[in-house]
Motif scaffolding. Sequence first.
Motif, PDB file in Angstrom:
ATOM      1  N   SER A 270      21.777  -2.848 -15.153  1.00 37.12           N
ATOM      2  CA  SER A 270      20.351  -3.109 -15.377  1.00 37.12           C
ATOM      3  C   SER A 270      19.744  -3.732 -14.125  1.00 37.12           C
ATOM      4  CB  SER A 270      20.175  -4.066 -16.555  1.00 37.12           C
ATOM      5  OG  SER A 270      20.692  -5.348 -16.236  1.00 37.12           O
ATOM      6  N   TYR A 271      18.398  -3.742 -14.080  1.00 33.73           N
ATOM      7  CA  TYR A 271      17.729  -4.349 -12.933  1.00 33.73           C
ATOM      8  C   TYR A 271      18.078  -5.828 -12.810  1.00 33.73           C
ATOM      9  CZ  TYR A 271      14.948  -0.176 -12.048  1.00 33.73           C
ATOM     10  OH  TYR A 271      14.565   1.099 -11.727  1.00 33.73           O
ATOM     11  N   ASP A 291      17.492   6.395 -12.665  1.00 28.97           N
ATOM     12  CA  ASP A 291      16.285   6.494 -13.489  1.00 28.97           C
ATOM     13  C   ASP A 291      15.302   7.536 -12.971  1.00 28.97           C
ATOM     14  OD1 ASP A 291      17.372   4.551 -15.041  1.00 28.97           O
ATOM     15  OD2 ASP A 291      15.958   2.968 -14.513  1.00 28.97           O
ATOM     16  N   HIS A 292      15.166   7.670 -11.663  1.00 32.61           N
ATOM     17  CA  HIS A 292      14.159   8.573 -11.105  1.00 32.61           C
ATOM     18  C   HIS A 292      14.624  10.025 -11.037  1.00 32.61           C
ATOM     19  CE1 HIS A 292      16.702   7.877  -7.664  1.00 32.61           C
ATOM     20  NE2 HIS A 292      16.032   8.737  -6.926  1.00 32.61           N
ATOM     21  N   LYS A 316       7.057   4.823 -12.061  1.00 34.89           N
ATOM     22  CA  LYS A 316       7.546   3.561 -12.620  1.00 34.89           C
ATOM     23  C   LYS A 316       8.997   3.306 -12.230  1.00 34.89           C
ATOM     24  CE  LYS A 316       7.961   0.850 -16.871  1.00 34.89           C
ATOM     25  NZ  LYS A 316       9.290   0.310 -16.486  1.00 34.89           N
ATOM     26  N   ALA A 317       9.823   4.357 -12.287  1.00 34.79           N
ATOM     27  CA  ALA A 317      11.231   4.204 -11.907  1.00 34.79           C
ATOM     28  C   ALA A 317      11.346   3.769 -10.448  1.00 34.79           C
ATOM     29  CB  ALA A 317      11.974   5.514 -12.143  1.00 34.79           C
ATOM     30  N   SER A 319       8.944   2.304  -8.597  1.00 34.97           N
ATOM     31  CA  SER A 319       8.307   1.004  -8.393  1.00 34.97           C
ATOM     32  C   SER A 319       9.160  -0.148  -8.915  1.00 34.97           C
ATOM     33  CB  SER A 319       6.932   0.986  -9.062  1.00 34.97           C
ATOM     34  OG  SER A 319       6.254  -0.215  -8.775  1.00 34.97           O
ATOM     35  N   ASP A 320       9.773   0.039 -10.068  1.00 36.32           N
ATOM     36  CA  ASP A 320      10.631  -1.023 -10.623  1.00 36.32           C
ATOM     37  C   ASP A 320      11.744  -1.375  -9.633  1.00 36.32           C
ATOM     38  OD1 ASP A 320       9.156  -1.119 -12.926  1.00 36.32           O
ATOM     39  OD2 ASP A 320      10.598  -0.024 -14.163  1.00 36.32           O
ATOM     40  N   SER A 321      12.339  -0.345  -9.063  1.00 41.68           N
ATOM     41  CA  SER A 321      13.429  -0.551  -8.112  1.00 41.68           C
ATOM     42  C   SER A 321      12.919  -1.173  -6.808  1.00 41.68           C
ATOM     43  CB  SER A 321      14.107   0.786  -7.825  1.00 41.68           C
ATOM     44  OG  SER A 321      15.052   0.677  -6.803  1.00 41.68           O
ATOM     45  N   THR A 323      10.173  -2.832  -6.154  1.00 38.56           N
ATOM     46  CA  THR A 323       9.656  -4.196  -6.327  1.00 38.56           C
ATOM     47  C   THR A 323      10.798  -5.198  -6.325  1.00 38.56           C
ATOM     48  OG1 THR A 323       7.770  -3.362  -7.588  1.00 38.56           O
ATOM     49  CG2 THR A 323       8.286  -5.692  -7.819  1.00 38.56           C
ATOM     50  N   PHE A 324      11.902  -4.811  -6.947  1.00 42.90           N
ATOM     51  CA  PHE A 324      13.076  -5.677  -6.930  1.00 42.90           C
ATOM     52  C   PHE A 324      13.569  -5.882  -5.499  1.00 42.90           C
ATOM     53  CE2 PHE A 324      17.666  -5.866  -6.528  1.00 42.90           C
ATOM     54  CZ  PHE A 324      17.950  -7.037  -7.209  1.00 42.90           C
ATOM     55  N   LYS A 499      -1.568   3.338  -9.934  1.00 41.34           N
ATOM     56  CA  LYS A 499      -0.428   3.405 -10.853  1.00 41.34           C
ATOM     57  C   LYS A 499      -0.650   4.346 -12.023  1.00 41.34           C
ATOM     58  CE  LYS A 499       0.894  -1.386  -9.873  1.00 41.34           C
ATOM     59  NZ  LYS A 499       1.172  -2.722 -10.446  1.00 41.34           N
TER      60      LYS A 499
END
Length: 569
Positions: A270-271, A291-292, A316-317, A319-321, A323-324, A499
């Motif tokens: 998980s993230y 995810d992407h 979203k996939a 960006s989530d990654s 951003t982390f 977005k």
Amino acid sequence: MVQLSERMNEESATIKNRQWWKEAVVYQIYPKSFYDSNGDGIGDLKGVIQKLDYLKELGIDVIWLSPVYQSPMDDNGYDISDYQAIAEEFGSMEDMDLLIHEAKKRNIKIIMDLVVNHTSDEHEWFIESKSDVNHPKRDWYIWRNGRKDEAPPNNWKSIFGGSCWEYDEQTGQYYLHAFSKKQPDLNWENPDLRNAVYKMVRWWLDKGISGFRVDAITFIKKRQDFADSHDGMNVIETNQQGIHEFLSELRKEAFTSHDILTVAEAPGVSYKELPIYAGEDGHFSMLFEFDHVDLDVGKEGKWYEPYNWNLLDFKKAISDSQTFYNNTGWGALYLENHDQPRSLNKFIKPEDIGPIPAKMLATVYFFLKGTPFIYQGQEIGMTNVQYPSIEHYNDLASIDQYYSALKEGFSKEEALAAIWRRSRDNSRTPMQWNHSEYAGFSQGTPWLEINSNYSFINVENALKDHNSLFYFYKKLISLRKSSPYSDVIAFGKYEDMFKDSLQIMVYTRELNDKKIAVIANFDNKELTLNLDFNIKNVILSNYDYLELHLNQIKLRPYESIVCEVDLSF
């Protein structure tokens, strides 16, 4: 000049841990399909050596070489029977040594697959393990008694379908296999096994390779109660509690002896756990995320029940990654590999596939934070193949998915359509070097049929056309490695914009006094985009000319633009 030098030093000081692999570009080679030097229809190490100048021309820094170890090839080399020998079909250890040497002469490093969740059932370790319940290596694999009704020890399923337990008549016990029954899982609970693995890893690093892509590593820790799974899927659960002790030891005992790149295939992470796996002091340099690229896979991994996704899901996939990674860690950037279909077929409408959309996709992922991976043939726009029947396919997973679809009531046509869309053979068709017979891959009949579009999609054509996708990738690599924007591309902060748009993807990267924006139209229709910033300079475009003003862009179908943002306003 002194002021400029001082400023560059100040900027470099703001970049932490400038490891070599953070500014590198990796090219993945699937050796069986890359280039055949001896006419037997199978690509080999001498074939890779003969094409090193081509890779040098592209500008890559690292070759990721998929498995070439000795293997019966039940799963295309991911079933290893000897970690310290080369499969005869690929050549010899002398060929491997020469490849390392010749690549080094061209400033190209080599990383290899590290497959240590399982071996082949023909590995000497397993042969000894199954010979006697009292053998010292018995506990190097996972053996259990069956249930009283002679059923397997539990209800866990193999990734390739069916029970993950195989009965051995000689010793009267079952052994565990997360994948094929010819790929028995190693028992990482045994310290002697772990030490044997570490010794093997150090042997390869001493030989001169520069790291590993680590296969299926989150499978190595199993639930020790071996209880039935009640999640309805019954697959082996990955990333179990206690795995970090194993991975910390692997890094300490095997990886830290050299300055290397390690990239892990780590399903189930998980993230929240990314800092442990790929943070600044993580187990690995970076992870491959899924995810992407698996947006279109149905529930329970069924290809024949595809999930309908859109650009919002993809963004979203990403960006989530990203951003982390603004805060810690490092990403592995990719759209294709040996386990994925071709990206043009996944992300672009069939009728629109061509150089412009291919350049747009390349732009979108190449400017993210992380190390870019290019899969063989991606740089010339290779596409999926559509074989006429399942008998033409080689991939075990494809064959399993096809017959599973038939069992669930799908027609042969529907089942085959799913294979056309997701088969791993899509990326394993031989590399298309020219328009001669067998696409210049081999003088003999290839192990897997050539894609019929080789007559116009091939390296020879790409090198002749200076507006080709190949030269576009070359520009992308140059921008990352040796341009005024190299640092902001590699280390800049990521921020996404627009977005909620179903047509466009826009993000920025910013470092010190530089900011760039990446703008991409994923639609085949024109649209006008009003920006909340002014454009200072256009860095790259996939069209010959641009239609833009300071803060307004008219985007044509699949147009992508990379620009510098004017920070003075």
